[in-house]
Scaffold this active site. Structure first.
Site, mmCIF file in Angstrom:
data_model
loop_
_atom_site.group_PDB
_atom_site.id
_atom_site.type_symbol
_atom_site.label_atom_id
_atom_site.label_comp_id
_atom_site.label_asym_id
_atom_site.label_seq_id
_atom_site.Cartn_x
_atom_site.Cartn_y
_atom_site.Cartn_z
ATOM 1 N N SER A 75 37.512 29.353 36.680
ATOM 2 C CA SER A 75 38.703 30.042 35.687
ATOM 3 C C SER A 75 38.924 29.308 34.555
ATOM 4 O O SER A 75 38.883 28.053 34.270
ATOM 5 C CB SER A 75 40.049 30.002 36.744
ATOM 6 O OG SER A 75 41.191 30.383 35.901
ATOM 7 N N TYR A 109 39.652 34.121 30.530
ATOM 8 C CA TYR A 109 40.737 34.693 29.892
ATOM 9 C C TYR A 109 40.683 34.931 28.450
ATOM 10 O O TYR A 109 40.588 33.964 27.919
ATOM 11 C CB TYR A 109 41.996 34.067 30.514
ATOM 12 C CG TYR A 109 42.465 34.868 31.922
ATOM 13 C CD1 TYR A 109 42.825 36.025 32.027
ATOM 14 C CD2 TYR A 109 42.870 33.682 32.656
ATOM 15 C CE1 TYR A 109 43.001 36.684 33.119
ATOM 16 C CE2 TYR A 109 43.054 34.286 34.051
ATOM 17 C CZ TYR A 109 43.217 35.574 34.260
ATOM 18 O OH TYR A 109 43.653 36.219 35.610
ATOM 19 N N THR A 133 38.146 38.868 32.656
ATOM 20 C CA THR A 133 39.104 39.445 33.597
ATOM 21 C C THR A 133 39.854 40.405 32.692
ATOM 22 O O THR A 133 40.530 40.101 31.658
ATOM 23 C CB THR A 133 39.933 38.402 34.194
ATOM 24 O OG1 THR A 133 39.012 37.561 35.085
ATOM 25 C CG2 THR A 133 41.148 38.932 35.021
ATOM 26 N N LYS A 151 35.776 42.168 35.140
ATOM 27 C CA LYS A 151 36.585 42.056 36.448
ATOM 28 C C LYS A 151 37.814 42.849 36.581
ATOM 29 O O LYS A 151 38.707 42.698 35.354
ATOM 30 C CB LYS A 151 36.759 40.530 36.797
ATOM 31 C CG LYS A 151 37.632 40.151 38.076
ATOM 32 C CD LYS A 151 37.694 38.685 38.333
ATOM 33 C CE LYS A 151 38.454 38.333 39.440
ATOM 34 N NZ LYS A 151 39.723 38.319 39.235
ATOM 35 N N HIS A 195 42.815 42.166 41.650
ATOM 36 C CA HIS A 195 43.616 40.987 41.556
ATOM 37 C C HIS A 195 44.353 40.306 42.732
ATOM 38 O O HIS A 195 45.156 39.594 42.483
ATOM 39 C CB HIS A 195 44.195 40.838 40.081
ATOM 40 C CG HIS A 195 44.334 39.808 39.437
ATOM 41 N ND1 HIS A 195 43.661 39.223 38.350
ATOM 42 C CD2 HIS A 195 44.983 38.355 39.713
ATOM 43 C CE1 HIS A 195 43.812 38.030 37.963
ATOM 44 N NE2 HIS A 195 44.785 37.566 38.690
HETATM 45 C C1 LIG Z 1 46.778 31.858 42.887
HETATM 46 C C2 LIG Z 1 45.723 32.448 42.066
HETATM 47 C C3 LIG Z 1 45.251 32.441 41.124
HETATM 48 C C4 LIG Z 1 44.334 33.158 40.523
HETATM 49 N N1 LIG Z 1 43.715 32.867 39.227
HETATM 50 C C5 LIG Z 1 42.864 33.752 38.756
HETATM 51 C C6 LIG Z 1 42.285 33.436 37.393
HETATM 52 O O1 LIG Z 1 42.289 32.375 36.873
HETATM 53 N N2 LIG Z 1 41.368 34.250 36.836
HETATM 54 C C7 LIG Z 1 40.982 35.553 37.688
HETATM 55 O O2 LIG Z 1 40.257 36.431 37.197
HETATM 56 N N3 LIG Z 1 41.463 35.923 38.671
HETATM 57 C C8 LIG Z 1 42.449 35.033 39.348
HETATM 58 N N4 LIG Z 1 43.026 35.285 40.614
HETATM 59 C C9 LIG Z 1 42.303 36.456 41.485
HETATM 60 C C10 LIG Z 1 41.261 36.384 42.293
HETATM 61 O O3 LIG Z 1 40.224 35.943 41.234
HETATM 62 C C11 LIG Z 1 40.899 37.425 43.107
HETATM 63 O O4 LIG Z 1 40.716 38.649 42.210
HETATM 64 C C12 LIG Z 1 42.083 37.621 44.064
HETATM 65 O O5 LIG Z 1 42.452 36.352 44.593
HETATM 66 C C13 LIG Z 1 41.204 38.472 45.120
HETATM 67 O O6 LIG Z 1 42.060 38.832 46.213
HETATM 68 P P1 LIG Z 1 42.282 38.053 47.658
HETATM 69 O O7 LIG Z 1 43.059 36.639 47.474
HETATM 70 O O8 LIG Z 1 42.999 38.793 48.517
HETATM 71 O O9 LIG Z 1 40.920 37.976 48.140
HETATM 72 C C14 LIG Z 1 43.827 34.553 41.342
HETATM 73 C C15 LIG Z 1 44.413 34.802 42.429
HETATM 74 C C16 LIG Z 1 45.114 33.729 42.964
HETATM 75 C C17 LIG Z 1 45.754 34.099 44.238
HETATM 76 O O1 LIG Z 2 47.958 33.829 39.075
HETATM 77 C C1 LIG Z 2 47.007 34.677 38.680
HETATM 78 O O2 LIG Z 2 46.642 35.652 39.512
HETATM 79 C C2 LIG Z 2 46.115 34.423 37.624
HETATM 80 O O3 LIG Z 2 45.068 35.193 37.413
HETATM 81 C C3 LIG Z 2 46.372 33.295 36.723
HETATM 82 C C4 LIG Z 2 46.527 33.491 35.372
HETATM 83 C C5 LIG Z 2 46.839 32.452 34.530
HETATM 84 C C6 LIG Z 2 47.040 31.193 35.084
HETATM 85 C C7 LIG Z 2 46.748 30.860 36.288
HETATM 86 C C8 LIG Z 2 46.514 31.992 37.160
#
Ligand SMILES: Cc1cc2nc3c(=O)[nH]c(=O)nc-3n(C[C@H](O)[C@H](O)[C@H](O)COP(=O)(O)O)c2cc1C
Ligand SMILES: O=C(O)C(=O)c1ccccc1
Length: 376
Positions: free
Chosen positions: A110, A133, A159, A241, A265
Site C-alpha cells: 500500500s 493512492y 485504487t 481497483k 473496499h
Molecule cells: C485496515 C484496512 C486498510 C486498508 N488499506 C488499504 C489501502 O491502503 N489501499 C487499498 O487499496 N485498499 C485498502 N484496504 C482495502 C483492501 O485492499 C481490500 O479491498 C479489503 O480489505 C477487502 O475486503 P475484506 O477485508 O472484507 O476482505 C484496506 C482495508 C482495511 C481493512
Molecule cells: O482504511 C482504508 O480503507 C484505506 O484504504 C486507507 C487509506 C489511507 C490510509 C490508510 C488506509
C-alpha cells in the site's frame, strides 16, 4: 503467537482479534461505512451460493497454480493492499510481506504502509506489487512509480474508490484516526519530491507534514482519460481497483489497462453499495477474457475463494483475515491464516472434483434459490 488461531470462519477470527486489540485499531480494521450494510452484504452474497461437488474425477492430483501477468503463482491468491498495519502489530507490513513471500503469494504494498515502500519491498522477497493512492502532484506520483519499479514491484494497482474516506462511524465514535497521527505516511515522508515540496524534514514539523500529506492524497478525483498518464509512466501491468459496474469495467478495457479488481473496499466506502461478489458475474460477462479480473471484499474461507473463482475471478485478494493473523502473531500469525485458507481451498477443490483452476466454473455452483427449487 498469542493463542491458536480460530479456523472455523472469519467471524471467529475477527472475534479473537477484538479481544487482542484496543477498540480504536480494532474498529478501524473491522469497521465499514455507515450502518455496515455493505460489510454484511459481502458476507451474505457468499452465503447465497452453494458448491455442488462432483465425483470420480481423479482429483487426488491437483495444481491450482495460475499465471498472472506472466508470473506463475502457486495459488490464485494475493494479499490485498492494506495500509497502517502497525496499528495491529509493531512489525506491520514487514511481517505480512514476509509471510506472503514464504507462501510465494504476491504482496500488494500500500501507498499508506507504516514502513517505507523500499523496506516493505525488501521484506517481500517474493512477488510484489505496488498499490497507488494517486497524489494530486504529478511529480510526487512519478517519484512513487519510480521507487516502486526500482523496488521490484511488477504490477501497479491503482485504487479508485477511496479519494476520501467513507463515513466510518466506528472511527468517528472512537475518535480514532491513524492518519491524523501520521501513521501510514512513511512512504510519502521518505519521498524525495514530497520532502522537497515540504521544504524541511517531516520530523521538524510533523503537523505541517501531515497536513501536506493529507492535502496531496485526498480529495482529488480523476477521469477516465487521466489513466493515460499512468499507462505512459508505468512500464508493467496496470490494474484498477474498486470496479463495481460493468460499464466501468468496459471503460477500463478501453483505457488499455491489464486488469481490474472487483471490490467495494471491504464495505468501507459506500454504505449500501452492492456486494462485490454480486457485481462479479456481470462484470466478468462484460469483459470476458480481455483483461484479468481480480476480486476482493468479504472473503473469509477457502470455500469463499472457490466461489469467487467459479464466478469469474482469475485470482482473489485476502483482506482483513490476514490482518487479524498479524494481530495474533506477526509474521507467524499471517502465515497461519494463509496456510489455513490455502489448505481449505485445496481441500474444497479436491472434494468437489476439481484438479486445476480451469475446473472451477459456474457449473460447480448453485444459488440457494435454485437449491430450494430443486427441493420443492
Ligand atoms: C485496515 C484496512 C486498510 C486498508 N488499506 C488499504 C489501502 O491502503 N489501499 C487499498 O487499496 N485498499 C485498502 N484496504 C482495502 C483492501 O485492499 C481490500 O479491498 C479489503 O480489505 C477487502 O475486503 P475484506 O477485508 O472484507 O476482505 C484496506 C482495508 C482495511 C481493512
Ligand atoms: O482504511 C482504508 O480503507 C484505506 O484504504 C486507507 C487509506 C489511507 C490510509 C490508510 C488506509
Amino acid at each position: 503467537m498469542n493463542t491458536p488461531l480460530c479456523t472455523t470462519d472469519g467471524a471467529a477470527l475477527e472475534d479473537s482479534a477484538r479481544r487482542l486489540l484496543d477498540p480504536g485499531p480494532f474498529g478501524y480494521v473491522a469497521g465499514g461505512a455507515g450502518s455496515g450494510a455493505t460489510v454484511r452484504a459481502n458476507r451474505e452474497a457468499f452465503d447465497r451460493w452453494r458448491i455442488v461437488p462432483r465425483m470420480l474425477r481423479g482429483a487426488h492430483v491437483r495444481d491450482l497454480g495460475v499465471t498472472l501477468f506472466g508470473e506463475r503463482l502457486p495459488a490464485p491468491v494475493l494479499l490485498a493492499p492494506i495500509g497502517v498495519q502497525s496499528i495491529v502489530h509493531p512489525d506491520g507490513e514487514l511481517a505480512s510481506a514476509r509471510a506472503a513471500a514464504r507462501h510465494g503469494l504476491p504482496f500488494v504494498i500500500s501507498t499508506m504502509s507504516s514502513y517505507p515502500l523500499e523496506q516493505v519491498a525488501e521484506a517481500a522477497d517474493g512477488p510484489r506489487w505496488f498499490q497507488l493512492y494517486w497524489p494530486d502532484d504529478p511529480e510526487v506520483c512519478l517519484s512513487l512509480l519510480d521507487r516502486a519499479r526500482r523496488s521490484g514491484c511488477t504490477t501497479l494497482v491503482v485504487t479508485l474508490d477511496n479519494w476520501t474516506f467513507g463515513w466510518r462511524t466506528r472511527d468517528l465514535d472512537n475518535d480514532y484516526s491513524p492518519a491524523a497521527q501520521g501513521i501510514g505516511a512513511a512512504t510519502a515522508f521518505s519521498d524525495p519530491v514530497f520532502r522537497d515540496r515540504l521544504g524541511r524534514p517531516p520530523e521538524d514539523d510533523l503537523p505541517a507534514a501531515i497536513a501536506l500529506w493529507k492535502a496531496m492524497f485526498t480529495g482529488v478525483d480523476r477521469e477516465w482519460h487521466d489513466i493515460a498518464f499512468l499507462r505512459r509512466n508505468w512500464p508493467g501491468p496496470l490494474v484498477l481497483k474498486g470496479i463495481l459496474h460493468p460499464d466501468d469495467a468496459r471503460e477500463a478495457v478501453d483505457a488499455g489497462v491489464d486488469g481490474i479488481v472487483v471490490s467495494n473496499h471491504g464495505g468501507r466506502q459506500v454504505d449500501g453499495a452492492i456486494a462485490a461478489l454480486d457485481a462479479l458475474p456481470d462484470i466478468k460477462s462484460a469483459v470476458g477474457d480481455r483483461i484479468t479480473v481480480l476480486f476482493d471484499s468479504g472473503v473469509r474461507t477457502g470455500a469463499d475463494l472457490v466461489k469467487a473463482l467459479c464466478l469469474g475471478a482469475d485470482a482473489v485478494m485476502i483482506g482483513r483475515p490476514y490482518l487479524y493473523g498479524l494481530a495474533h502473531g506477526g509474521e507467524a500469525g499471517v502465515g497461519e491464516v494463509l496456510t489455513n485458507l490455502l489448505t481449505e481451498l485445496d481441500l474444497t477443490v479436491q472434494l468437489s472434483g476439481g484438479r486445476q483452476r480451469s475446473d472451477l466454473d459456474l457449473s460447480l455452483l448453485k444459488t440457494n434459490r435454485e437449491v430450494g427449487f430443486l427441493l420443492a
